[in-house]
Structure formats: C-alpha cells, structure tokens
Design a protein around this motif. Structure first.
Motif, PDB file in Angstrom:
ATOM      1  N   TYR A   6       0.888  -1.112   0.051  1.00 18.58           N
ATOM      2  CA  TYR A   6      -0.033   0.108  -0.141  1.00 18.58           C
ATOM      3  C   TYR A   6       0.874   1.330   0.048  1.00 18.58           C
ATOM      4  CZ  TYR A   6      -3.045   3.861   1.162  1.00 18.58           C
ATOM      5  OH  TYR A   6      -3.687   5.051   1.322  1.00 18.58           O
ATOM      6  N   HIS A   7       0.485   2.278  -0.719  1.00 21.95           N
ATOM      7  CA  HIS A   7       0.970   3.542  -0.784  1.00 21.95           C
ATOM      8  C   HIS A   7      -0.226   4.469  -0.911  1.00 21.95           C
ATOM      9  CE1 HIS A   7       3.198   7.258  -1.860  1.00 21.95           C
ATOM     10  NE2 HIS A   7       4.477   6.743  -1.112  1.00 21.95           N
ATOM     11  N   ASP A  11       6.851  -4.277  12.159  1.00 19.96           N
ATOM     12  CA  ASP A  11       6.045  -4.218  13.497  1.00 19.96           C
ATOM     13  C   ASP A  11       6.567  -2.925  14.272  1.00 19.96           C
ATOM     14  OD1 ASP A  11       4.255  -5.850  12.558  1.00 19.96           O
ATOM     15  OD2 ASP A  11       5.033  -7.685  13.783  1.00 19.96           O
ATOM     16  N   ILE A  21       3.821  -5.965   9.624  1.00 15.85           N
ATOM     17  CA  ILE A  21       3.736  -4.811   8.749  1.00 15.85           C
ATOM     18  C   ILE A  21       5.125  -4.362   8.893  1.00 15.85           C
ATOM     19  CG2 ILE A  21       2.848  -2.746   8.411  1.00 15.85           C
ATOM     20  CD1 ILE A  21       0.176  -3.551  10.078  1.00 15.85           C
ATOM     21  N   CYS A  80       7.217  -1.231   7.240  1.00 18.87           N
ATOM     22  CA  CYS A  80       6.840   0.475   6.604  1.00 18.87           C
ATOM     23  C   CYS A  80       8.188   0.967   6.435  1.00 18.87           C
ATOM     24  CB  CYS A  80       6.239   0.934   7.986  1.00 18.87           C
ATOM     25  SG  CYS A  80       4.571   0.597   8.326  1.00 18.87           S
ATOM     26  N   ASP A 139       6.254   6.328   2.917  1.00 19.43           N
ATOM     27  CA  ASP A 139       4.802   6.238   3.079  1.00 19.43           C
ATOM     28  C   ASP A 139       4.398   4.748   2.928  1.00 19.43           C
ATOM     29  OD1 ASP A 139       4.212   8.683   3.753  1.00 19.43           O
ATOM     30  OD2 ASP A 139       4.278   9.556   1.764  1.00 19.43           O
ATOM     31  N   TYR A 140       5.407   3.947   2.478  1.00 13.61           N
ATOM     32  CA  TYR A 140       4.979   2.470   2.018  1.00 13.61           C
ATOM     33  C   TYR A 140       4.650   1.703   3.409  1.00 13.61           C
ATOM     34  CZ  TYR A 140       7.001   3.475  -2.460  1.00 13.61           C
ATOM     35  OH  TYR A 140       7.128   3.917  -3.750  1.00 13.61           O
ATOM     36  N   GLN A 141       3.475   0.809   3.165  1.00 14.83           N
ATOM     37  CA  GLN A 141       3.108  -0.131   4.211  1.00 14.83           C
ATOM     38  C   GLN A 141       2.830  -1.644   3.579  1.00 14.83           C
ATOM     39  OE1 GLN A 141      -0.518   1.131   5.823  1.00 14.83           O
ATOM     40  NE2 GLN A 141       0.092   3.240   6.356  1.00 14.83           N
ATOM     41  N   LEU A 180       2.005  -5.503   4.216  1.00 19.40           N
ATOM     42  CA  LEU A 180       1.819  -6.483   5.077  1.00 19.40           C
ATOM     43  C   LEU A 180       2.316  -7.918   4.659  1.00 19.40           C
ATOM     44  CD1 LEU A 180       0.046  -7.776   7.366  1.00 19.40           C
ATOM     45  CD2 LEU A 180      -1.926  -8.311   5.899  1.00 19.40           C
ATOM     46  N   PRO A 239      -5.301   1.811   3.596  1.00 20.55           N
ATOM     47  CA  PRO A 239      -4.039   1.741   4.424  1.00 20.55           C
ATOM     48  C   PRO A 239      -4.012   0.265   5.227  1.00 20.55           C
ATOM     49  CG  PRO A 239      -4.981   3.849   4.346  1.00 20.55           C
ATOM     50  CD  PRO A 239      -5.834   2.914   3.704  1.00 20.55           C
ATOM     51  N   LEU A 242      -2.126  -0.290   7.787  1.00 24.33           N
ATOM     52  CA  LEU A 242      -2.290   0.002   9.375  1.00 24.33           C
ATOM     53  C   LEU A 242      -3.519   0.421   9.860  1.00 24.33           C
ATOM     54  CD1 LEU A 242       1.172   2.057   9.529  1.00 24.33           C
ATOM     55  CD2 LEU A 242       0.810  -0.060  10.498  1.00 24.33           C
TER      56      LEU A 242
END
Length: 186
Positions: free
Chosen positions: A21-22, A100, A117, A119, A122-124, A126, A148, A150
C-alpha cells in the motif's frame, strides 16, 4: 507398482504473501513493475531484493524516494530445525525500515515474524509467511491493498466515546457510572 505409487512425494512450498500500500499508488503507479496475483518462484539461495534499481532488485518500486536497494529478504532454515524462516535487512542508508515496532537502521537485520507490517516512508507492506517444506525454493505472492494496511489492522473497536471525547478503552474506569459521595464522608 503403479505410476501413482512410484511418483515422488509432493512437497509444500513456503510462500511469502506481501500486500503493498502507498497513498499515491493510483497517481504515481509505483507498483507497476510488480507482478500481482501470481505466485513467483525464488531459488532458496537467492536474496529477494526490493528497491528502484531494476538491475539489482527482483521487485522494483518505481519511486525516486525509494533507495536503489531498499531492503532484502533471505530465506533460511533455522539451526537444528526443519523450520524455514526469512531474515529482513534494511539496505537503505537514508530511510529507516520498521518491522512491526522494531526500527532497523542501515544494514540492521531481524527475523521476519510470520505475520507483520513493514513500513518505510509512506509505504506499508503486510507480510504473511505460509510455511512449507521445500528446500530448493520459496514462492512470493504479491497483492495490492486499496486501503491503508495500518488503518485496516488497527481499527478501534466500536466502543462509545464519552462526552469528554475520551474513549472508555483508554480509561476503563471512566466508562463506569459516577459514584456520589457526600463531601463530609471520607
């Protein structure tokens, strides 16, 4: 014996599911070089690298704010065990990698939890490990998140918010009815 009886036993393969996700993914298309929704085999002795340099990284992120090599994943078998795991290493000199709640600086590495997770900026991401038995290779299965990660994982329960704006989850005693005490009582 029949050919069925002579066939080799089928091994299960360790698969690393990664959901990306971004917030600007629709506009900037930074994930356009990733192969989503299709499992991809990676040799066990190969390091899976993520970053913007397509000559070095197997998984390319099309973003100038991403390091040439952002992070790497190494597949390994734990000592005196049949269990396989991944080690994640921050390869960026400029950006910290958070797995995490653990912050990794440049060249720091830790074991990747079975579900976590990751990070940076701005990248996430899972990451979820599906355990297997194969010693020759593992698989990656990439997914794209529309919301997102998170936010999705850390949704508060639907507890009422008190008039003072403080959730009763933060202060459990706050949710109880007030007790009246006469000022002369102790």
């Amino acid at each position: 014996m029949t050919s069925f009886e002579e066939a080799e036993t089928e091994e299960t393969v360790t698969c690393l599911h990664m959901t990306f996700y971004h917030p600007c993914q629709e506009n900037k298309m930074m994930f356009r070089c990733l192969n989503f929704c299709k499992r991809e085999q990676v040799r066990a002795d190969e390091m899976a690298k993520f970053g913007r340099d397509s000559n070095v990284c197997r998984y390319n992120l099309m973003d100038t704010r991403v390091s040439r090599i952002q992070f790497s994943l190494q597949f390994y078998r734990k000592l005196n065990s049949s269990q396989f795991s991944f080690e994640i290493k921050n390869m960026s000199k400029k950006t910290k990698l958070i797995v995490d709640q653990t912050e990794l600086g440049y060249l720091n590495k830790i074991d990747l939890p079975l579900k976590c997770i990751i990070c940076f900026g701005d990248y996430q991401i899972l990451a979820e490990v599906q355990e297997g038995e194969s010693v020759d290779y593992f698989e990656t299965h990439l997914h794209l998140a529309e919301v997102p990660i998170l936010q999705e994982r850390c949704l508060p329960s639907l507890q009422p918010i008190l008039e003072n704006g403080i959730s009763s989850l933060l202060f459990p005693s706050q949710g109880k009815s007030p007790i009246e005490i006469d000022e002369n009582e102790s």
